[in-house]
Design a protein around this motif. Sequence first.
Motif, short mmCIF file in Angstrom:
data_model
loop_
_atom_site.label_atom_id
_atom_site.label_comp_id
_atom_site.label_asym_id
_atom_site.label_seq_id
_atom_site.Cartn_x
_atom_site.Cartn_y
_atom_site.Cartn_z
N PHE A 28 0.73 -1.24 -0.17
CA PHE A 28 -0.07 -0.03 0.01
C PHE A 28 0.91 1.19 -0.03
CE2 PHE A 28 1.09 1.33 4.36
CZ PHE A 28 1.08 -0.15 5.10
N SER A 29 1.90 1.18 0.30
CA SER A 29 3.04 2.28 0.53
C SER A 29 3.72 2.78 -1.06
CB SER A 29 4.11 2.17 1.60
OG SER A 29 4.82 1.09 1.26
N ILE A 30 3.32 1.69 -1.96
CA ILE A 30 4.09 1.83 -3.26
C ILE A 30 3.72 3.09 -3.99
CG2 ILE A 30 4.78 0.61 -5.57
CD1 ILE A 30 4.66 -1.91 -4.06
N TYR A 31 4.58 3.92 -4.46
CA TYR A 31 4.23 5.05 -5.26
C TYR A 31 4.36 4.71 -6.70
CZ TYR A 31 3.64 8.38 -1.67
OH TYR A 31 3.24 9.18 -0.56
N HIS A 32 5.53 4.11 -7.07
CA HIS A 32 5.85 3.77 -8.59
C HIS A 32 6.26 2.57 -8.50
CE1 HIS A 32 5.91 8.32 -9.28
NE2 HIS A 32 5.44 7.95 -10.21
N MET A 33 6.41 1.62 -9.68
CA MET A 33 7.25 0.46 -9.81
C MET A 33 7.56 0.61 -11.23
SD MET A 33 5.12 -2.92 -8.37
CE MET A 33 6.57 -3.80 -8.80
N GLY A 34 9.05 0.21 -11.49
CA GLY A 34 9.63 0.35 -12.77
C GLY A 34 10.32 -0.69 -13.19
N TRP A 35 10.71 -0.78 -14.37
CA TRP A 35 11.63 -1.88 -15.00
C TRP A 35 12.85 -1.13 -15.45
CZ3 TRP A 35 10.82 -6.94 -14.46
CH2 TRP A 35 9.47 -7.44 -14.20
N PHE A 36 13.88 -1.70 -15.21
CA PHE A 36 15.19 -1.52 -15.78
C PHE A 36 15.99 -2.73 -16.36
CE2 PHE A 36 16.18 2.58 -13.65
CZ PHE A 36 15.04 2.89 -12.93
N ARG A 37 16.86 -2.42 -17.32
CA ARG A 37 17.61 -3.52 -17.71
C ARG A 37 19.31 -3.35 -17.65
NH1 ARG A 37 15.50 -3.27 -24.00
NH2 ARG A 37 16.65 -1.28 -24.63
N CYS A 95 12.92 -5.42 -11.81
CA CYS A 95 11.88 -4.62 -11.30
C CYS A 95 12.05 -3.76 -9.86
CB CYS A 95 10.40 -5.21 -11.44
SG CYS A 95 10.43 -6.58 -9.99
N ALA A 96 11.55 -2.58 -9.62
CA ALA A 96 11.80 -1.94 -8.40
C ALA A 96 10.88 -1.17 -8.09
CB ALA A 96 13.16 -1.10 -8.74
N ALA A 97 10.49 -0.61 -6.84
CA ALA A 97 9.49 -0.10 -6.35
C ALA A 97 10.28 1.16 -5.52
CB ALA A 97 8.51 -1.00 -5.48
N THR A 98 9.39 2.09 -5.39
CA THR A 98 9.51 3.28 -4.41
C THR A 98 8.47 3.52 -3.66
OG1 THR A 98 10.27 5.45 -4.23
CG2 THR A 98 8.79 4.87 -6.08
N VAL A 99 8.77 3.65 -2.16
CA VAL A 99 7.80 4.09 -1.20
C VAL A 99 7.68 5.44 -0.54
CG1 VAL A 99 7.70 1.41 -0.54
CG2 VAL A 99 9.16 3.13 0.62
N ARG A 100 8.75 6.03 -1.35
CA ARG A 100 8.80 7.57 -0.99
C ARG A 100 8.48 8.42 -2.04
NH1 ARG A 100 14.88 7.80 1.23
NH2 ARG A 100 14.93 6.35 -0.30
#
Length: 124
Positions: A28-37, A95-100
């Motif tokens: 519930f605290s996730i703002y964005h999710m991203g993919w990097f390679r 994949c990555a997630a930001t909570v801030r």
Amino acid sequence: VQLQASGGGLVQAGGSLRLSCAASGRTFSIYHMGWFRQAPGKEREFVAATSWNTGRTDVADSVKGRFTISRNNAKNTAYLQMNSLKPEDTGIYSCAATVRWRLGYRYADDYDYWGQGTQVTVSS
């Protein structure tokens, strides 16, 4: 937040793959999710990102028109649909997630949590 990426594999040029990134914990605290390679001998690069709440998306110019990022909040999962794959798309996808809250989401430093990578290999 824990992230589990899956869906990589070996595909011929022109083919498709769909990557999944399952999130658990304080989702519930996730703002964005991203993919990097990251390709061998190259720096990690941004591929795509999605707002966890609004679903707004952004993709890198190098994959625009071929890759689509989406998310299913009910399943706490983000997806990266990759079509018309090219050999230059080969690499380890993470994949990555930001909570801030951050203004940006295209840099690795914008993210707080990372999943393990999944290998994507596109043969010519």
